[in-house]
Design an enzyme around this catalytic site. Structure first.
Site, PDB file in Angstrom:
ATOM      1  N   LYS A  41     -95.474   5.502 -13.905  1.00  0.00           N
ATOM      2  CA  LYS A  41     -94.675   6.704 -13.343  1.00  0.00           C
ATOM      3  C   LYS A  41     -93.584   6.870 -13.962  1.00  0.00           C
ATOM      4  CE  LYS A  41     -96.518   4.701  -8.735  1.00  0.00           C
ATOM      5  NZ  LYS A  41     -96.958   3.539  -9.121  1.00  0.00           N
ATOM      6  N   ASP A  94     -98.878  -0.506 -16.477  1.00  0.00           N
ATOM      7  CA  ASP A  94     -97.710   0.286 -16.040  1.00  0.00           C
ATOM      8  C   ASP A  94     -96.843   0.700 -17.561  1.00  0.00           C
ATOM      9  OD1 ASP A  94     -98.056   0.386 -13.218  1.00  0.00           O
ATOM     10  OD2 ASP A  94     -96.773  -1.262 -12.908  1.00  0.00           O
TER      11      ASP A  94
END
Length: 461
Positions: free
Chosen positions: A270, A248
């Site tokens: 994201k 991440d």
């Protein structure tokens, strides 16, 4: 090479320890673990040595040093705090051509005892040739963190199955590939989980097949909130074994720097405004794709993968596609950020429960139990709430939480850039705008938040 490394079988052999203090106690205990017949020569003994002598686990040679003590000794260790006595022991041993070690005195030693990492039957010895024992000890500490405690069981299992492996894999190259699989695959994983029966079953199944499965596996690792020191030992080992790391954006560069240098690193975090479902689907595809190519994949997530990390969805996808996986928990942001801000999440005077809440839900904020969250004597920890502060504070106050309730916004918790913004619930959104608080930030609401004023230790609130 100043010293020649050697491992000695001392089972049943007489080893003499001269000295009866704390150092002699440690040496005697280590020798007993290796199966030696230990004699300890000293006027007096520590309580532990006295207990061993009383139980006839060791032989006590009482009195001042006597060279006759050496006549049956196979090895000698001098561990007194008197260099004159130690010198006499060393000289007497040399005269009889016996090996002698004087603790912390290389000049009076014909052999030295290294620092060891014990994963019996696997043993790693580290020596600085007596020049820098602190450095050797520091290196041992690092190796202790890297070597899983299951390695001994793995070595014993490999030894027990050696004839069967040789029979099933007659070709040398095939046998080497099998041993690589044994060390890296499901057998080793089962032993790390302290499941020896499952490990043996996996090994039996592999030997019964004509060829090994080429599939890899996925390890879901929680990286913690940022400070690399908060990564668990299991997480560190997984990073050192990984071929591919899917990480991440919130995973710190310092944590990634601990990974194997030649591992492929793929950022899968994201971004704000992206279609998160599409991004998550791509993560699922990458995990399966790399695992089926025979690679060891680490899916590295900030905090803990099972606390608002969609880890459950990822495991469901792996299970549906028949990919082997393992989970290594991480320290979630609420625990670490609160601790680094000096905020105890529970306190007998202020909070008897903790609620971990995501401010970023599938549905709108009405999905939350605002009446329950507004009750007193509890701490609320909101994840991913920076963009929802107006709504969060308004809802809590509307459902009965006093506007005077303390809050703490912890930005970049546990990292060198950590900031803690404090105030009252009615001022939450305004204070965040004034201080330009940005993600990642954790919001803590409750009386305990005010304790950061006097309990802070990492930076300043």
């Amino acid at each position: 090479m100043k010293l020649f490394p050697i491992f000695s079988d001392i089972k049943g052999r007489c080893v003499l320890v001269v000295g009866g203090g704390a150092v002699a106690t440690r040496k005697a205990q280590a020798l007993l673990e290796a199966g030696a017949a230990v004699s300890v020569g000293a006027p007096t003994l520590t309580p532990e040595l006295a207990r061993l002598a009383q139980g006839q686990t060791i032989t006590h040679l009482q009195g001042e040093f006597d060279a006759d003590w050496l006549k049956d000794a196979w090895l000698i260790i001098a561990a007194t705090d008197d260099r004159t006595v130690n010198t006499r022991v060393y000289e007497a041993a040399c005269a009889r051509r016996q090996f002698c070690n004087v603790v912390d005195d290389p000049a009076l030693s014909s052999f030295q005892v290294p620092s060891i990492v014990d994963r019996s039957p696997l043993i790693v010895a580290i020596s600085s040739s007596g020049l820098a024992p602190v450095l050797a000890r520091r290196l041992r500490e690092r190796l202790e963190s890297l070597f899983d405690h299951s390695l001994g069981a793995l070595a014993e299992l490999a030894a027990r199955y050696r004839p069967a492996i040789r029979a099933a894999r007659a070709d040398l190259k095939e046998r080497r590939r099998f041993y690589d699989w044994l060390l890296d695959g499901p057998v080793a994983a089962a032993l790390r989980r302290a499941q020896p029966q499952q490990a043996q079953e996996a090994l039996d199944e592999a030997l019964a097949r004509p060829a090994l499965s080429q599939d890899g596996r996925v390890v879901l690792v929680g990286a913690g909130p940022g400070d690399p020191g908060l990564l668990t030992l299991k997480g560190l080992r997984a990073l050192n074994e990984a071929d591919v790391i899917l990480h991440d954006r919130l995973v710190s560069a310092e944590v990634l720097a601990l990974a194997r240098r030649d591992a492929e690193r793929i950022t899968v975090g994201k971004r704000l405004g992206e279609n998160h479902n599409a991004t998550q689907a791509r993560i699922h595809e990458l995990m399966v794709e790399h695992a089926r190519a025979g690679r060891r994949v680490v899916r590295l997530k900030g905090g803990d993968a099972f606390i608002f990390g969609r880890g459950g969805e990822e495991l469901e996808h792996l299970r549906a596609h028949g990919v082997d996986y393992e989970v290594v928990p991480g320290i979630t942001a609420a625990l670490a950020c609160a601790a680094y801000a000096g905020i105890p999440l529970t306190h007998r005077d202020y909070a008897q429960s903790v609620h971990l809440v995501t401010a970023h839900c599938r549905a709108d904020e009405e999905a939350l139990d605002w009446d329950g969250l507004a009750r007193g004597q509890q701490t609320l920890a909101f994840y991913m709430g920076v963009g929802q502060l107006d709504i969060l504070s308004a809802r809590l106050v509307a459902h009965g939480r006093p506007g005077s309730t303390p809050f703490a916004l912890i930005e970049n918790g546990s990292r060198p850039s950590q900031r803690v913004v404090m105030g009252r619930l009615s001022q939450l959104a305004e204070r965040a705008r004034e201080q330009a608080v940005a993600s990642p930030a954790l919001l803590i609401v409750g009386e305990v938040a005010a304790l950061a004023d006097r309990l802070a230790w990492f930076g300043k609130p």
